[in-house]
Design a protein around this motif. Structure first.
Motif, PDB file in Angstrom:
ATOM      1  N   GLU A 484       0.838  -1.208   0.000  1.00 42.37           N
ATOM      2  CA  GLU A 484       0.000   0.000   0.000  1.00 42.37           C
ATOM      3  C   GLU A 484       0.870   1.254   0.000  1.00 42.37           C
ATOM      4  OE1 GLU A 484      -3.953  -1.815   2.325  1.00 42.37           O
ATOM      5  OE2 GLU A 484      -2.462  -0.634   3.428  1.00 42.37           O
ATOM      6  N   TYR A 485       1.943   1.237   0.777  1.00 41.69           N
ATOM      7  CA  TYR A 485       2.855   2.390   0.749  1.00 41.69           C
ATOM      8  C   TYR A 485       3.529   2.511  -0.627  1.00 41.69           C
ATOM      9  CZ  TYR A 485       2.475   3.130   5.796  1.00 41.69           C
ATOM     10  OH  TYR A 485       2.016   3.422   7.061  1.00 41.69           O
ATOM     11  N   ALA A 486       3.872   1.369  -1.216  1.00 39.98           N
ATOM     12  CA  ALA A 486       4.485   1.406  -2.547  1.00 39.98           C
ATOM     13  C   ALA A 486       3.534   2.026  -3.567  1.00 39.98           C
ATOM     14  CB  ALA A 486       4.882   0.000  -2.983  1.00 39.98           C
ATOM     15  N   ALA A 487       2.239   1.840  -3.371  1.00 41.06           N
ATOM     16  CA  ALA A 487       1.256   2.406  -4.293  1.00 41.06           C
ATOM     17  C   ALA A 487       1.165   3.923  -4.182  1.00 41.06           C
ATOM     18  CB  ALA A 487      -0.113   1.787  -4.033  1.00 41.06           C
ATOM     19  N   VAL A 488       1.667   4.488  -3.091  1.00 44.59           N
ATOM     20  CA  VAL A 488       1.644   5.943  -2.915  1.00 44.59           C
ATOM     21  C   VAL A 488       2.856   6.589  -3.578  1.00 44.59           C
ATOM     22  CG1 VAL A 488       1.556   7.821  -1.220  1.00 44.59           C
ATOM     23  CG2 VAL A 488       0.406   5.662  -0.734  1.00 44.59           C
ATOM     24  N   LEU A 489       3.941   5.822  -3.720  1.00 39.75           N
ATOM     25  CA  LEU A 489       5.192   6.379  -4.222  1.00 39.75           C
ATOM     26  C   LEU A 489       5.199   6.453  -5.743  1.00 39.75           C
ATOM     27  CD1 LEU A 489       7.620   4.457  -1.825  1.00 39.75           C
ATOM     28  CD2 LEU A 489       6.815   6.813  -1.616  1.00 39.75           C
ATOM     29  N   ALA A 490       6.227   7.114  -6.298  1.00 37.66           N
ATOM     30  CA  ALA A 490       6.395   7.162  -7.749  1.00 37.66           C
ATOM     31  C   ALA A 490       6.652   5.744  -8.240  1.00 37.66           C
ATOM     32  CB  ALA A 490       7.556   8.081  -8.122  1.00 37.66           C
ATOM     33  N   PRO A 491       5.966   5.272  -9.294  1.00 39.50           N
ATOM     34  CA  PRO A 491       6.007   3.851  -9.657  1.00 39.50           C
ATOM     35  C   PRO A 491       7.395   3.320 -10.003  1.00 39.50           C
ATOM     36  CG  PRO A 491       4.899   5.168 -11.355  1.00 39.50           C
ATOM     37  CD  PRO A 491       5.059   6.053 -10.157  1.00 39.50           C
ATOM     38  N   ASN A 492       8.261   4.143 -10.579  1.00 44.84           N
ATOM     39  CA  ASN A 492       9.586   3.661 -10.952  1.00 44.84           C
ATOM     40  C   ASN A 492      10.663   3.998  -9.926  1.00 44.84           C
ATOM     41  OD1 ASN A 492       8.861   2.483 -13.434  1.00 44.84           O
ATOM     42  ND2 ASN A 492       8.823   4.490 -14.400  1.00 44.84           N
ATOM     43  N   GLN A 493      10.250   4.566  -8.784  1.00 43.30           N
ATOM     44  CA  GLN A 493      11.217   4.961  -7.759  1.00 43.30           C
ATOM     45  C   GLN A 493      10.681   4.600  -6.369  1.00 43.30           C
ATOM     46  OE1 GLN A 493      14.328   6.333  -7.895  1.00 43.30           O
ATOM     47  NE2 GLN A 493      14.349   6.144 -10.114  1.00 43.30           N
ATOM     48  N   VAL A 494      10.451   3.325  -6.163  1.00 44.97           N
ATOM     49  CA  VAL A 494       9.995   2.845  -4.853  1.00 44.97           C
ATOM     50  C   VAL A 494      11.234   2.543  -4.020  1.00 44.97           C
ATOM     51  CG1 VAL A 494       8.690   1.076  -3.618  1.00 44.97           C
ATOM     52  CG2 VAL A 494       7.877   1.912  -5.838  1.00 44.97           C
ATOM     53  N   ALA A 495      11.532   3.402  -3.068  1.00 47.58           N
ATOM     54  CA  ALA A 495      12.747   3.280  -2.264  1.00 47.58           C
ATOM     55  C   ALA A 495      12.522   2.278  -1.124  1.00 47.58           C
ATOM     56  CB  ALA A 495      13.148   4.643  -1.703  1.00 47.58           C
ATOM     57  N   LEU A 496      13.259   1.175  -1.145  1.00 47.92           N
ATOM     58  CA  LEU A 496      13.093   0.155  -0.113  1.00 47.92           C
ATOM     59  C   LEU A 496      13.401   0.670   1.294  1.00 47.92           C
ATOM     60  CD1 LEU A 496      14.425  -3.118  -1.780  1.00 47.92           C
ATOM     61  CD2 LEU A 496      12.071  -2.363  -1.461  1.00 47.92           C
ATOM     62  N   PRO A 497      14.432   1.506   1.497  1.00 45.28           N
ATOM     63  CA  PRO A 497      14.638   2.026   2.853  1.00 45.28           C
ATOM     64  C   PRO A 497      13.435   2.829   3.365  1.00 45.28           C
ATOM     65  CG  PRO A 497      16.614   2.333   1.532  1.00 45.28           C
ATOM     66  CD  PRO A 497      15.542   1.885   0.593  1.00 45.28           C
ATOM     67  N   TRP A 498      12.734   3.513   2.478  1.00 48.29           N
ATOM     68  CA  TRP A 498      11.532   4.240   2.887  1.00 48.29           C
ATOM     69  C   TRP A 498      10.433   3.259   3.307  1.00 48.29           C
ATOM     70  CZ3 TRP A 498      10.562   8.525  -1.368  1.00 48.29           C
ATOM     71  CH2 TRP A 498      11.660   9.395  -1.385  1.00 48.29           C
ATOM     72  N   LEU A 499      10.217   2.240   2.469  1.00 48.79           N
ATOM     73  CA  LEU A 499       9.190   1.255   2.814  1.00 48.79           C
ATOM     74  C   LEU A 499       9.494   0.615   4.165  1.00 48.79           C
ATOM     75  CD1 LEU A 499       8.302  -0.761  -0.430  1.00 48.79           C
ATOM     76  CD2 LEU A 499       7.137   1.199   0.572  1.00 48.79           C
ATOM     77  N   ARG A 500      10.763   0.303   4.361  1.00 48.27           N
ATOM     78  CA  ARG A 500      11.145  -0.344   5.614  1.00 48.27           C
ATOM     79  C   ARG A 500      10.807   0.541   6.804  1.00 48.27           C
ATOM     80  NH1 ARG A 500      15.340  -1.073   9.298  1.00 48.27           N
ATOM     81  NH2 ARG A 500      15.794  -3.257   9.802  1.00 48.27           N
ATOM     82  N   GLU A 501      11.172   1.818   6.721  1.00 50.93           N
ATOM     83  CA  GLU A 501      10.881   2.737   7.837  1.00 50.93           C
ATOM     84  C   GLU A 501       9.387   2.848   8.089  1.00 50.93           C
ATOM     85  OE1 GLU A 501      11.527   7.465   8.988  1.00 50.93           O
ATOM     86  OE2 GLU A 501      12.922   6.476   7.598  1.00 50.93           O
ATOM     87  N   LEU A 502       8.611   2.912   7.014  1.00 49.04           N
ATOM     88  CA  LEU A 502       7.164   3.062   7.158  1.00 49.04           C
ATOM     89  C   LEU A 502       6.527   1.814   7.771  1.00 49.04           C
ATOM     90  CD1 LEU A 502       6.499   4.716   3.682  1.00 49.04           C
ATOM     91  CD2 LEU A 502       6.021   5.798   5.894  1.00 49.04           C
ATOM     92  N   VAL A 503       6.955   0.646   7.308  1.00 43.09           N
ATOM     93  CA  VAL A 503       6.330  -0.598   7.774  1.00 43.09           C
ATOM     94  C   VAL A 503       6.798  -0.950   9.181  1.00 43.09           C
ATOM     95  CG1 VAL A 503       6.067  -3.062   7.301  1.00 43.09           C
ATOM     96  CG2 VAL A 503       6.022  -1.425   5.417  1.00 43.09           C
ATOM     97  N   VAL A 504       8.088  -0.753   9.446  1.00 43.26           N
ATOM     98  CA  VAL A 504       8.636  -1.095  10.763  1.00 43.26           C
ATOM     99  C   VAL A 504       7.994  -0.258  11.867  1.00 43.26           C
ATOM    100  CG1 VAL A 504      10.736  -0.926  12.172  1.00 43.26           C
ATOM    101  CG2 VAL A 504      10.808  -2.053   9.945  1.00 43.26           C
ATOM    102  N   ALA A 505       7.532   0.936  11.532  1.00 43.81           N
ATOM    103  CA  ALA A 505       6.861   1.763  12.535  1.00 43.81           C
ATOM    104  C   ALA A 505       5.654   1.048  13.129  1.00 43.81           C
ATOM    105  CB  ALA A 505       6.421   3.088  11.888  1.00 43.81           C
TER     106      ALA A 505
END
Length: 948
Positions: A484-505
């Motif tokens: 779901e967070y990946a769906a908010v980001l730019a489709p060709n620039q999904v930064a894994l460190p960002w996803l990790r921070e968001l999900v780990v919260a």
């Protein structure tokens, strides 16, 4: 066939593929023995190592496992072609798997040597492939029905026809005795040479550079004919070669382009480069995507404008062409029609036939021009079946029929089929029949969509929604949140460190690797296996960036409730703001520059979606690009932010003033002072009109004062500095670094006008503020130390100055790459002090290193280079090497004279440079008249474009 021990990759020269019935009398075995002997004679004794099956296959699983290993470990594929070969399910599978190996080894169409041993009816004639397959089925008495065989054999017939066939039918018919005929030895000798040539091609293909082209997708299927068509379209001609793949989103355009780049790497010894074009209206801006690849070959001076930066990148490509040979550029996801027009593409077609351009777009085909348009539609039924089978085989005929029904209902839509295949590959309990029964989609009008593009697009969206349903429903809570967070980001620039921070919260256990591995890595790999995320480049699991398809994003948005979607957006926006703040505190940029691109992509995506209030964010991200010397990218983003501010608020808004100031700062940094000054003045007028006279924002005048100093207008600059300092002292806290900036700038002006006693307390105050604000090892502190050390040296406190210089250089070397321009500043400053203390032998290498850094960073004609040249020339003068110093000082005069021509103001160092050059010429024995003439010559020796 497969057998034998496990070998290292490319341990075998050839994989031998043959039907067992064709070797009953040992002819194929004898042929191989003769081939090995012929190769030994040709290769000076080197043994040819073939892989050939000498054992019975013990079971399907064992056969498949050994087959994949052996094929992957072979350089080339030797196929003994006969009716039995086509009739053998094992031989067909070996060829099919070898196609994947060929693509992975970058040698598609060059890795097979077919040995034609027995006549196949119609194979070498113009018969339809299905007809040839039907003849083979009849000849070999294959049991009816032949549907499956025809589906598998027809593509094999097509592929064999495309290869250079070695015909030996008469020798095969002659039996074992024919293997000793001289005519066959000639065939064997030539085949041995061909095998060595193909092996060399494999090695060359492996050395072709791949810049950001994603790794080969092993599930790629059904597009071999399209790959061959692209290769034919991209043949060398007298002019540049441009081919555009166009079609609806999700049909596999990018995947096909990436696979082409992988499969034919051997054709492109100069390399294959991905240029992402989404949202780029100008090819010059899009080409800056290659900036990081050529960062060491493009100077700071060349980076000053998008035009000059692009020109420098193109020149790097031109050098690669000359040095290594043909290059492929993949322009992926072109969204602006203008980018495919001649005025843009001429930048690339001017290279001629050695530069191939392959673009992908959802735009309709254009007309006219030199562009080859290739339409890409849905997969044919047999291609769709092959794609599904790569993910998971068919257990029985019932499963095969269910798979065929899935392909039919999904209309051959590649994205939907990929998602179904990924689901089945990761869910052992699921079946093709269950997926087929659960699809629905019975109300789709499959006939009407053939002629209606909008209906096709709508149906495809429904298909993706239907196939994603089970996948999304089966996700664990952390996986669901990540996608779901990946769906908010730019489709060709999904930064894994960002996803990790968001999900780990929400799921902190994911942050703690356990005995079974890293749970976060496992989560990402599962989302990748499900086809929801894809690697964005060729870095494998080291990559920080992933891709997600736009249609998948759309479905995820629709699946989420408004409340959940609002929460996900808010969390991403909050993270975005935190990352902006964090990057503004970064000092070691080499480790962090990767993050600027996803920030840039996301703010652009928001702007394209109509989100308001983005101008200030664009200015901040532009400042990050500026920091890493990507000035073309910085300028393009700042200009877009400025346009948004002017459109939304009118020309006299303070957000517009901020944009003007940011753009002017960028222009000043890139030595376009004449363009920067009116922007500064306009920004200042807006601030003075919008705020009270002592409002802290009016401190923008500090930047204007810097420009006035650079153009030798010290009196006007001092008035602005003192006014800015008064405002800063009345508005900011004692430890606010904005105070330090104005103090330091005013002190520098006082030094330049020989008021050192007044400057010193200002420098010391600035140093104290920045130490308190940033800590002891920040680059701002290094700048303050350098400034104060220069004053101490000028007032003959050399020992203290040296300590400050060395400390500053230590900070700069820790903070930046060794070739960063700031390091050159530290080196030059320390060298000046060493000269002042008569340690010229130690100073010279520092001067030369600083000069080399600045020439590489700024360009040979930048004013900063003139400073380095002047310093080195002074050392040469002091060591009696006047003849060596003369060309350096001549360059200094020329550079600073060009500065005046370009900016309309004399450089502060111009007069002293002329005097230094005159003194040196006099020392070399020139008369007064000769000296004057040489100075005039130095100033007039300017290229026409510099004078213009």
């Amino acid at each position: 066939m497969t057998a034998g021990p496990t070998r290292d990759a490319d341990q075998f020269d050839v994989f031998v593929s043959y039907a067992r019935d064709d070797d009953r009398d040992g002819w194929i075995t004898g042929f191989l023995d003769e081939l090995i002997e012929a190769h030994r004679r040709f290769a000076g004794g080197r043994e040819l190592v073939p892989f050939r099956d000498r054992e019975q296959i013990r079971g399907l699983d064992d056969w498949q496992h050994r087959l994949h290993d052996a094929l992957a470990a072979s350089r080339l594929f030797l196929a003994f072609v006969s009716p039995n070969y086509f009739a053998s399910a094992w031989c067909r599978a070996e060829w099919r798997i070898w196609m994947d190996v060929e693509i992975a080894k970058h040698i598609l169409s060059d890795g097979v040597a077919p040995i034609y041993i027995l006549e196949v009816p119609g194979l070498l004639e113009s018969c339809d492939e299905q007809q040839v397959a039907a003849e083979i089925a009849s000849l070999c008495d294959l049991p009816a029905p032949h549907d499956t065989f025809l589906t598998e054999a027809a593509p094999l017939v097509q592929q064999v026809r495309r290869r250079q066939i070695n015909a030996v039918q008469p020798f095969y018919a002659g039996g074992i005795a024919a293997l000793r005929q001289n005519d066959l030895r000639q065939v064997l000798d030539q085949l041995a040479r061909d095998i060595d040539a193909k092996a060399a091609h494999v090695r060359r293909a492996a050395s072709s550079e791949s810049w950001r082209v994603p790794a080969y997708n092993p599930h790629f299927s059904g597009r071999l004919a399209k790959l061959d068509e692209l290769r034919e379209r991209l043949q060398d001609r007298d002019t540049g070669v441009v081919t555009v793949l166009h079609g609806l989103g999700g049909v596999g355009k990018s995947e096909l382009a990436f696979t082409y780049a992988r499969a034919f790497a051997g054709v492109y010894p100069g390399g294959r480069f991905l240029v992402r074009c989404d949202g780029r209206p100008d090819l010059r801006i899009a080409m800056l995507d290659l900036s990081e690849r050529f960062t060491d070959q493009v100077s700071d001076e060349q980076r000053m404008t998008p035009e000059s930066h692009c020109a420098a990148i193109l020149e790097c490509l031109r050098r690669l062409l000359v040095e290594k040979g043909r290059i492929l550029l993949v322009l992926d996801n072109v969204t602006e029609p203008g980018l495919l027009q001649a005025q843009h593409l001429d930048l690339l077609t001017s290279f001629g036939s050695q530069l191939h351009v392959l673009a992908t777009t959802r735009l309709p085909a254009g007309t006219g021009g030199s562009v080859n348009w290739v339409a890409l539609g849905e997969l044919w039924p047999d291609e769709g079946m092959a794609l599904l089978e790569k993910h998971r085989g068919f257990a029985d005929d019932g499963e095969r029929q269910a798979a065929r029904e899935i392909v039919r209902r999904l209309g051959g839509f590649a994205l939907a089929l990929e998602l179904v295949g990924s689901f089945l590959a990761t869910h052992d309990s699921a079946t093709y029949l269950a997926v087929s029964d659960g699809l629905g989609l019975d109300d789709l009008d499959l006939f009407a969509e053939d002629g209606d593009v909008e209906l096709r697009r709508h149906n495809h969206e429904r298909r993706v929604q239907a196939v994603l349903g089970p996948t999304l429903a089966d996700l664990e809570a952390p996986e669901r949140r990540a996608i779901e967070y990946a769906a908010v980001l730019a489709p060709n620039q999904v930064a894994l460190p960002w996803l990790r921070e968001l999900v780990v919260a929400k799921f902190p256990d994911l942050a703690a690797p356990g005995r079974l591995g890293d749970p976060w890595v496992a989560l990402c790999r599962r989302l990748e296996r499900l086809g929801l995320l894809h690697r964005a480049d060729g870095q494998g699991h080291q990559s920080r960036i992933m891709r997600i398809h736009r249609l998948v994003q759309d479905v995820i948005r629709q699946e989420a409730t408004p409340e959940v979607w609002s929460q996900r957006q808010a969390a991403v926006e909050s993270l975005f703001a935190r990352r902006l703040d964090a990057l503004e505190a970064v000092t070691r940029w080499e480790a962090h520059r990767w993050e600027i691109e996803p920030l840039d992509a996301l703010v652009r995506a928001w702007a394209d979606a109509g989100v308001e209030g983005l101008a200030l964010i664009m200015y901040r991200i532009g400042a990050f690009w500026n920091t890493v010397a990507e000035w073309g990218l910085a300028e393009q983003l700042v200009r877009r932010g400025l346009a948004i501010a002017e459109s939304g608020h009118g020309p006299d808004n303070v957000d517009v003033a901020d944009g003007l100031n940011n753009l002017a700062e960028l222009l000043r940094a890139t030595n376009r002072l004449g363009d920067a000054e009116p922007l500064y003045r306009r920004a200042l007028r807006i601030h003075e009109t919008s705020y009270r006279v002592d409002h802290p924002e009016v401190a923008v005048m500090n930047n204007l004062a810097l420009l006035l100093c650079a153009t030798n207008r010290f009196e006007k600059a001092e008035s602005l500095y003192r006014r800015a300092l008064t405002i800063a002292e009345g508005s900011f806290d004692l430890k606010d670094p904005r105070r330090a900036t104005v103090l330091s700038n005013l002190a520098e002006l006082l030094c330049a006008t020989n008021r050192l006693e007044d400057a010193e307390p200002l420098y010391r105050r600035a140093l104290a503020i920045n130490k308190a604000s940033y800590g002891l090892d920040h680059p701002e502190v290094a700048t303050d130390l350098n400034n104060l050390a220069a004053l101490l040296r000028a007032t003959n406190r050399l020992e203290q100055a040296e300590r400050f210089y060395r400390r500053a250089l230590r900070i700069l070397r820790t903070s930046y790459d060794p070739s960063h321009p700031s390091v050159a500043v530290g080196l030059s400053n320390l060298a000046e002090l060493l000269c002042a203390t008569n340690r010229l032998d130690r100073a010279e290498p520092l001067y030369r290193r600083a000069l080399a850094i600045d020439e590489a960073s700024h360009s040979p004609d930048h004013p900063t280079v003139a400073v380095r040249l002047n310093n080195l020339a002074g050392l040469l003068h002091d060591t009696g090497r006047l003849a060596e110093a003369e060309p350096l000082l001549r360059r200094v005069v020329r550079i600073l004279h060009c500065f005046k021509l370009q900016n309309g103001h004399q450089h502060p160092n111009f007069e002293s440079a002329v005097n230094n050059y005159g003194d040196l010429l006099t020392g070399l024995g020139h008369t007064r008249e000769e000296t004057i003439e040489k100075i005039k010559t130095a100033m007039t020796d300017v290229e026409p474009e510099e004078q213009g």
